[in-house]
Design an enzyme around this catalytic site. Structure first.
Site, short mmCIF file in Angstrom:
data_model
loop_
_atom_site.label_atom_id
_atom_site.label_comp_id
_atom_site.label_asym_id
_atom_site.label_seq_id
_atom_site.Cartn_x
_atom_site.Cartn_y
_atom_site.Cartn_z
CG HIS A 30 -6.11 0.32 2.12
ND1 HIS A 30 -6.08 -0.20 0.84
CD2 HIS A 30 -7.41 0.66 2.35
CE1 HIS A 30 -7.31 -0.16 0.33
NE2 HIS A 30 -8.12 0.34 1.23
CG ASP A 38 -2.27 -0.72 0.86
OD1 ASP A 38 -2.97 -0.27 -0.07
OD2 ASP A 38 -2.59 -1.72 1.51
CG HIS A 64 -8.02 -0.06 -5.58
ND1 HIS A 64 -7.26 -0.13 -4.42
CD2 HIS A 64 -8.96 0.91 -5.36
CE1 HIS A 64 -7.73 0.77 -3.55
NE2 HIS A 64 -8.75 1.39 -4.10
CD GLU A 74 -4.08 1.26 -2.90
OE1 GLU A 74 -4.08 0.59 -1.85
OE2 GLU A 74 -4.32 0.73 -4.01
CD GLU A 101 -6.35 -2.99 -2.46
OE1 GLU A 101 -6.20 -2.75 -3.67
OE2 GLU A 101 -5.72 -2.38 -1.58
CD GLU A 104 -4.49 -2.42 -6.44
OE1 GLU A 104 -5.02 -2.94 -5.44
OE2 GLU A 104 -3.96 -1.30 -6.42
CE1 TYR A 148 -3.29 -3.58 5.60
CE2 TYR A 148 -1.95 -2.03 4.37
CZ TYR A 148 -2.89 -3.03 4.39
OH TYR A 148 -3.42 -3.51 3.23
#
Length: 341
Positions: free
Chosen positions: A123, A89, A222, A120, A219, A185, A127
């Site tokens: 994301h 990401d 994407h 992204e 995703e 992806e 995380y």
């Protein structure tokens, strides 16, 4: 050589029918009452409807699971899978902003790429929440891309196609980068997600898995973006799809399957119930075949889906019982009608 689009181009007389994905001459005004690539505008609206934030996910049980329930092999696999997602990401956020979007000359596609870059980045925040919830030493996971040579080798390979585009921006390198995005992806991410769904199938790390479900829903859009870009370019510039380029792309897919299969075996260490080496390899081959079919290229493996239960974990339906919390949650706002694409 491809030229970056001008951010202000009042001398352009380009009309909507003359728009091109790259190599056009846009005014750079976002005149969205006139659309050439309707699929892109449809995708933009789906992405807006998918809006979510990491704080929505309850991570309270994950620290307990990580410390008291996961085996040492599962902890190691979790850390490695998470470190890989962090890299991808991070790479993709920079790649979209610096490498891809500057050359895209259709405003409706620019919109989608900007939205993807935002997602992204979101994301990456997700995380961080996951790492913080389970780790007493967050640097250990964040430094893994430097310290784990298997991970570093994989990352170096993934990044090299994007580096080629940065160093030599041509029609061919842009098209190859789009195939590389499809692989990123649609193979690397999907394979990584399967690890978390396997833990959830055993009732473990349910907060992390819910976060992954939200990420995977993004995703999906994407992946649709790059598949549609490739198919639209094939109609606009069929001369780019030479036999040598197609063979190079097929080799990219073969190499991706090889690398991701080895990585899957590395993070599971043969100790993840439901993810044997054979299953991992077949699943990645299946993903590769599915991605190739979507862009009109021949399949390589004729592989069958070996873990269909993964799809049940990743899907969002209109009224779906949340298997993590036992309550009904409406996920319809971001549902996709694939006929629109």
């Amino acid at each position: 050589m491809l030229k970056r689009k001008k951010i202000y181009n009042p001398l352009s007389k380009e009309n909507v029918n003359e728009r091109r994905i790259f190599g056009g001459n846009p005014t750079s005004i976002f005149e969205l009452n006139k659309i050439k690539y309707q699929w892109a505008y449809n995708l933009w609206k789906v992405m807006l409807a998918n809006s979510w934030f990491p704080e929505e996910v309850n991570m309270n049980s994950d620290k307990r699971d990580y410390n008291n329930i996961l085996t040492s092999a599962e902890k190691c696999g979790y850390d490695r899978a998470l470190a890989q997602l962090i890299f991808m990401d991070s790479l993709q956020t920079n790649n979209l902003i610096d490498n891809i979007n500057p050359y895209i000359t259709s405003p409706e596609i620019n919109l989608v790429l900007v939205r993807q870059a935002f997602e992204e980045a979101l994301h990456s925040q997700s995380y961080a929440v996951m790492v913080e919830s389970i780790s007493v030493n967050t640097d250990e996971i964040y430094e893994m891309w430097r310290t784990d040579m298997m991970l570093k080798s994989k990352n170096d390979y993934i990044a090299q196609v994007y580096e080629q585009l940065a160093q030599n921006p041509t029609d061919q390198s842009m098209l190859k980068a789009m195939f590389a995005n499809q692989i990123l992806e649609g193979i690397y991410f999907y394979s990584g997600f399967a690890f978390f769904y396997t833990l959830a199938r055993g009732g473990k790390m349910l907060g992390s898995t819910q976060m992954i479900r939200f990420i995977q829903r993004d995703e999906v859009t994407h992946l649709l973006l790059f598949q549609n870009l490739i198919n639209s370019i094939r109609k606009e510039q069929p001369e780019l799809f030479t036999s040598s380029l197609i063979e190079e792309v097929l080799e990219m897919f073969r190499k991706a399957v090889e690398i991701e299969s080895a990585w899957g075996e590395y993070i599971t260490q043969g100790q993840m119930l439901g993810l044997t080496s054979e299953i991992i390899h077949t699943y990645i081959q299946y993903l590769a075949d599915e991605r190739l079919k979507k862009v009109g290229l021949p399949v390589l493996y004729n592989a069958k889906h070996p873990i269909k239960w993964v799809d049940q974990f990743s899907s969002f339906n209109e009224q779906k019982t949340n298997f993590f919390e036992g309550k009904v949650t409406n996920y319809a706002k971001g549902s996709i009608n694939f006929d629109d694409f």
